[in-house]
Enzyme design. Structure first.
Site, PDB file in Angstrom:
ATOM      1  N   GLY A  18       4.144  -0.178  -9.753  1.00 58.52           N
ATOM      2  CA  GLY A  18       3.916   0.550  -8.572  1.00 58.52           C
ATOM      3  C   GLY A  18       4.951   1.319  -8.274  1.00 58.52           C
ATOM      4  O   GLY A  18       6.302   1.736  -8.753  1.00 58.52           O
ATOM      5  N   CYS A 124      -6.263  -2.761  -6.703  1.00 56.50           N
ATOM      6  CA  CYS A 124      -5.166  -2.919  -7.588  1.00 56.50           C
ATOM      7  C   CYS A 124      -4.045  -3.682  -6.495  1.00 56.50           C
ATOM      8  O   CYS A 124      -4.414  -4.576  -6.164  1.00 56.50           O
ATOM      9  CB  CYS A 124      -4.139  -1.118  -7.925  1.00 56.50           C
ATOM     10  N   ASP A 193      -0.171   7.090  -5.782  1.00 62.09           N
ATOM     11  CA  ASP A 193       1.072   7.442  -5.971  1.00 62.09           C
ATOM     12  C   ASP A 193       0.966   9.206  -5.684  1.00 62.09           C
ATOM     13  O   ASP A 193       2.173   8.738  -6.145  1.00 62.09           O
ATOM     14  CB  ASP A 193       0.352   7.058  -8.279  1.00 62.09           C
ATOM     15  N   LYS A 229       6.276  10.353  -1.499  1.00 61.00           N
ATOM     16  CA  LYS A 229       5.242   9.750  -2.514  1.00 61.00           C
ATOM     17  C   LYS A 229       4.052  11.168  -2.105  1.00 61.00           C
ATOM     18  O   LYS A 229       3.107  11.646  -2.940  1.00 61.00           O
ATOM     19  CB  LYS A 229       4.462   8.948  -1.904  1.00 61.00           C
TER      20      LYS A 229
HETATM   21  O1  RI2 Z   1       4.340   2.206  -4.546  1.00 60.09           O
HETATM   22  P1  RI2 Z   1       3.184   1.041  -4.535  1.00 60.09           P
HETATM   23  O2  RI2 Z   1       2.501   0.733  -3.053  1.00 60.09           O
HETATM   24  O3  RI2 Z   1       3.599  -0.585  -4.459  1.00 60.09           O
HETATM   25  O4  RI2 Z   1       2.069   1.216  -5.412  1.00 60.09           O
HETATM   26  C1  RI2 Z   1       1.307   2.662  -5.189  1.00 60.09           C
HETATM   27  C2  RI2 Z   1       0.311   2.708  -6.421  1.00 60.09           C
HETATM   28  O5  RI2 Z   1       1.088   2.778  -7.962  1.00 60.09           O
HETATM   29  C3  RI2 Z   1       0.231   1.635  -8.382  1.00 60.09           C
HETATM   30  O6  RI2 Z   1       0.540   2.373  -9.959  1.00 60.09           O
HETATM   31  P2  RI2 Z   1       0.437   1.246 -10.849  1.00 60.09           P
HETATM   32  O7  RI2 Z   1      -0.143  -0.061 -10.821  1.00 60.09           O
HETATM   33  O8  RI2 Z   1       2.595   1.491 -11.668  1.00 60.09           O
HETATM   34  O9  RI2 Z   1       0.420   2.571 -12.458  1.00 60.09           O
HETATM   35  C4  RI2 Z   1      -1.130   1.235  -7.558  1.00 60.09           C
HETATM   36  O10 RI2 Z   1      -1.496   2.008  -7.932  1.00 60.09           O
HETATM   37  C5  RI2 Z   1      -0.555   0.948  -6.149  1.00 60.09           C
HETATM   38  O11 RI2 Z   1      -1.207   1.499  -5.198  1.00 60.09           O
END
Ligand code: RI2
Length: 307
Positions: A18, A124, A193, A229
């Site tokens: 995340g 996700c 991301d 971000k």
């Molecule tokens: O910061 P938050 O909102 O939690 O997440 C943002 C994004 O990060 C995640 O990536 P991954 O699962 O780490 O590849 C997902 O793509 C999700 O939408």
């Protein structure tokens, strides 16, 4: 360095995942490393911080929250080792607090856009998107959620568990059912991301399909994203790299053993063009994607450096 390596490994293997969580973990790692760093000179201190910063940034290439966090946390201006160490500890703690507050603010601001009876689709597992959904529910709004499975890592299972903990009525669907269900949806809310200077979104693979289907069905497409971000590098023309992960995540290698003509691709993220995005809910308010440049330049306060 051992703790930094441990954090890096957890980020690489997605035990910590995340974009927001990755950023906080990296800031904590830098802070703790700086706190215990033994350096005989300022040159040594600077070189060690630089080395650890690059090492952490190299763990996952797409989430821009990672380099942003590392750069914000590891800033110092003093030429004295003890003072520089304290600056890093303070800056890292500030970043971590800011990240926590940002999630709350996004939840509050975004939840005001949610109406009673809304069916929300999410993809996700985004803590920022979930902050909006749970805040709206806790404010008494009668909502339900359609959550995608999110192959190959199936982070949708984390999402349904989280929503269930809040007692929010939730339906799990496979990724390929997104368009089929879109007519029942009122709003799509996803995380980020990275957001480029032109307002394009980089998020979990499949996000652009939700955006296309929402656009076709005239449904609102919201992005929940902390200001860290947004990608400063895109202003100077650098593209956002899409991470390609191991094919083992998609299919067991034994299946491929006697299929010499088959290869597997596993991009972890995709691009959603800004024209499919209705709004970005950030910790400084709701903005249209066209304001991404302003967020980077004025709010993130980024130096462009060498062009
Ligand atoms: O910061 P938050 O909102 O939690 O997440 C943002 C994004 O990060 C995640 O990536 P991954 O699962 O780490 O590849 C997902 O793509 C999700 O939408």
């Amino acid at each position: 360095m051992e703790k930094v390596q441990e954090t890096a490994e957890k980020i690489r293997t997605m035990e910590i995942r995340g974009a927001g969580r990755i950023a906080k973990a990296a800031a904590e790692a830098i802070r703790d490393y700086a706190a215990g760093l033994e350096a005989a000179s300022m040159e040594e201190f600077a070189a060690s911080i630089q080395e650890v910063s690059s090492f952490l940034i190299g763990t996952r290439p797409t989430a821009v929250s990672l380099p942003n966090a590392v750069k914000l946390a590891s800033r110092y201006s003093s030429e004295n080792v003890e003072e520089a160490r304290q600056e890093i500890i303070t800056n890292a703690n500030l970043f971590i607090e800011r990240a926590d507050r940002a999630l709350e603010k996004i939840g509050k601001i975004g939840s005001r856009r949610i109406q009673d009876g809304d069916v929300i689709m999410t993809h996700c597992n985004s803590h920022a998107a979930l902050s909006i959904i749970t805040t709206a529910f806790e404010a008494g709004k009668d909502i339900s959620v359609l959550a995608t499975e999110s192959r190959p890592r199936r982070q949708g299972l984390l999402t349904i568990r989280h929503l269930n903990d809040f007692s929010i009525p939730t339906t799990l669907i496979v990724d390929s059912a997104v368009r089929y269900y879109m007519k029942r949806v009122d709003k799509v809310i996803v995380g980020a991301d990275a957001i480029a200077a032109n307002g394009a979104l980089v998020n979990k693979i499949g996000t652009s399909q939700l955006a296309l289907a929402a656009h076709e069905a005239r449904k609102s497409f919201m992005v929940a994203a902390e200001t860290f971000k947004f990608s400063p590098n895109t202003i100077v023309g650098n593209p956002i790299e899409i991470e390609e992960r191991d094919s083992d995540e998609v299919v067991n290698p034994s299946v491929l053993a006697d299929l010499p003509h088959v290869r597997v691709r596993n991009p972890a993220f995709d691009f959603t063009p800004s024209e499919y995005i209705d709004m970005i809910v950030t910790d400084i308010g709701i903005i249209p994607p066209a304001m991404a440049y302003t967020v980077i330049k004025e709010h993130l306060g980024w130096e462009l450096g060498e062009i």
